[in-house]
Design an enzyme around this catalytic site. Structure first.
Site, PDB file in Angstrom:
ATOM      1  N   GLU A  72       0.830  -1.205   0.000  1.00  0.00           N
ATOM      2  CA  GLU A  72       0.000   0.000   0.000  1.00  0.00           C
ATOM      3  C   GLU A  72       0.870   1.263   0.000  1.00  0.00           C
ATOM      4  OE1 GLU A  72      -3.515   1.920   2.860  1.00  0.00           O
ATOM      5  OE2 GLU A  72      -2.125   0.424   3.655  1.00  0.00           O
ATOM      6  N   LYS A 111     -10.022   2.639  -1.700  1.00  0.00           N
ATOM      7  CA  LYS A 111     -10.170   2.000  -0.388  1.00  0.00           C
ATOM      8  C   LYS A 111     -11.488   2.411   0.263  1.00  0.00           C
ATOM      9  CE  LYS A 111      -7.359   1.435   3.841  1.00  0.00           C
ATOM     10  NZ  LYS A 111      -6.089   1.882   4.473  1.00  0.00           N
ATOM     11  N   CYS A 167      -5.364  -2.951   2.903  1.00  0.00           N
ATOM     12  CA  CYS A 167      -5.048  -2.869   4.329  1.00  0.00           C
ATOM     13  C   CYS A 167      -6.259  -3.069   5.238  1.00  0.00           C
ATOM     14  CB  CYS A 167      -4.342  -1.545   4.616  1.00  0.00           C
ATOM     15  SG  CYS A 167      -3.350  -1.549   6.141  1.00  0.00           S
TER      16      CYS A 167
END
Length: 302
Positions: free
Chosen positions: A38, A114, A146
């Site tokens: 990321e 995200k 994540c």
């Protein structure tokens, strides 16, 4: 191949990352997919919320020069390239944490914003679409960043859309990486998919990247935070095999319901599980694309 690597400095020329990717492929020339952590191109060791100005200064739309240069790199290398996630500048000035997939032909094959930024520590706006990308012979991959892994709805939705592999790019700098390894295995097990969770290396990140098979077994795992390249040959037939015969030869979650059984309401999502459609997509045409985040998670109807 999953590259557990130290982040590149924010604002650094893409040429430095290109050299890094070339060196990785020199060590593993057989790799057809290369995945970095990321925000790999946006590192400086300062928490994101404290460097929002720097992130905004470096953010570009996906048709900007950064993605153009990365696309050219994927073409040069002849691989599917996931350079982690990038700071995307939205059409109205929004800042998104966006995972991108670049094809061996040098095109942007998919992008995912995200959905679950790590609040209150990240300055990004949440995305509103799940994304699965067909990699032309390498299977269908679901994009995941994540903290998304902490919400079981995300992996379940991607698996339902037809993902066989979940690409979870990570920048975990905190002590909860041990729990994330449990989540990687759990998300693989309960959805019967491969999970590739690639974290950044130390001293910034906690490392311990992992590649997990559909029954939760680690195919490759970095033991610590040192830079590492994890390589694994993902037998995608294992997904169908486990779903047909059951995890450990027992559990077949996607075959839980019988025809005609009533739908199960899920009030928290304003949706339901409908036995008539409780099954993952099985073809690239069915699985590739986007769906709205609400009320899509675990909702049975597209």
């Amino acid at each position: 191949m999953a590259a557990q690597a130290r982040p590149q400095l924010i604002g650094a020329p893409v040429a430095g990352f290109a050299d890094e990717a070339r060196r990785a492929l020199e060590r593993h020339p057989e790799a057809r997919l290369v995945v970095f952590p990321e925000l790999h191109l946006f590192g400086d060791g300062v928490p994101d919320l404290q460097r929002e100005g720097a992130l905004r200064g470096a953010a570009e739309p996906l048709d900007g020069p950064r993605v153009e240069a990365l696309s050219a790199l994927a073409l040069e290398l002849g691989v599917w390239l996931v350079p982690g996630s990038v700071c995307e500048l939205g059409p109205h000035g929004e800042l998104f944490n966006t995972q991108i997939v670049l094809s061996p032909e040098g095109r942007l094959a998919g992008s995912y914003r995200k959905i679950f930024p790590w609040r209150p520590h990240e300055p990004y706006e949440p995305g509103n679409r799940f994304v699965v990308v067909d990699l032309d012979g390498l299977g269908r991959v679901g994009l995941n960043i994540c903290y998304d892994a902490w919400f079981p709805e995300t992996t379940r939705q991607l698996a339902w859309m037809g993902a066989e592999v979940i690409l979870n790019v990570v920048k975990t700098t905190t002590a909860d990486r041990a729990q994330e390894l449990v989540l990687a295995r759990a998300n693989a097990i309960v959805n019967q998919v491969f999970v590739v969770s690639v974290n950044c290396a130390g001293p910034t990140g906690m490392g311990r990247s992992i590649i997990v098979d559909p029954e939760g077994e680690a195919l490759a795992e970095a033991p610590d935070a040192a830079p590492a390249l994890l390589a694994a040959d993902l037998d995608l037939a294992a997904v169908a095999r486990v779903r047909t015969h059951g995890t450990a030869g027992v559990n077949r979650m996607w075959s839980q319901f019988r025809p005609g059984e009533p739908a199960i309401p899920l009030p928290v999502y304003q949706g339901r599980i409908d036995p008539a459609t409780w099954q993952p997509a099985t073809s690239p045409s069915e699985s590739t694309g986007h769906v709205d985040v609400a009320p899509a998670p675990i909702r049975s109807t597209p």
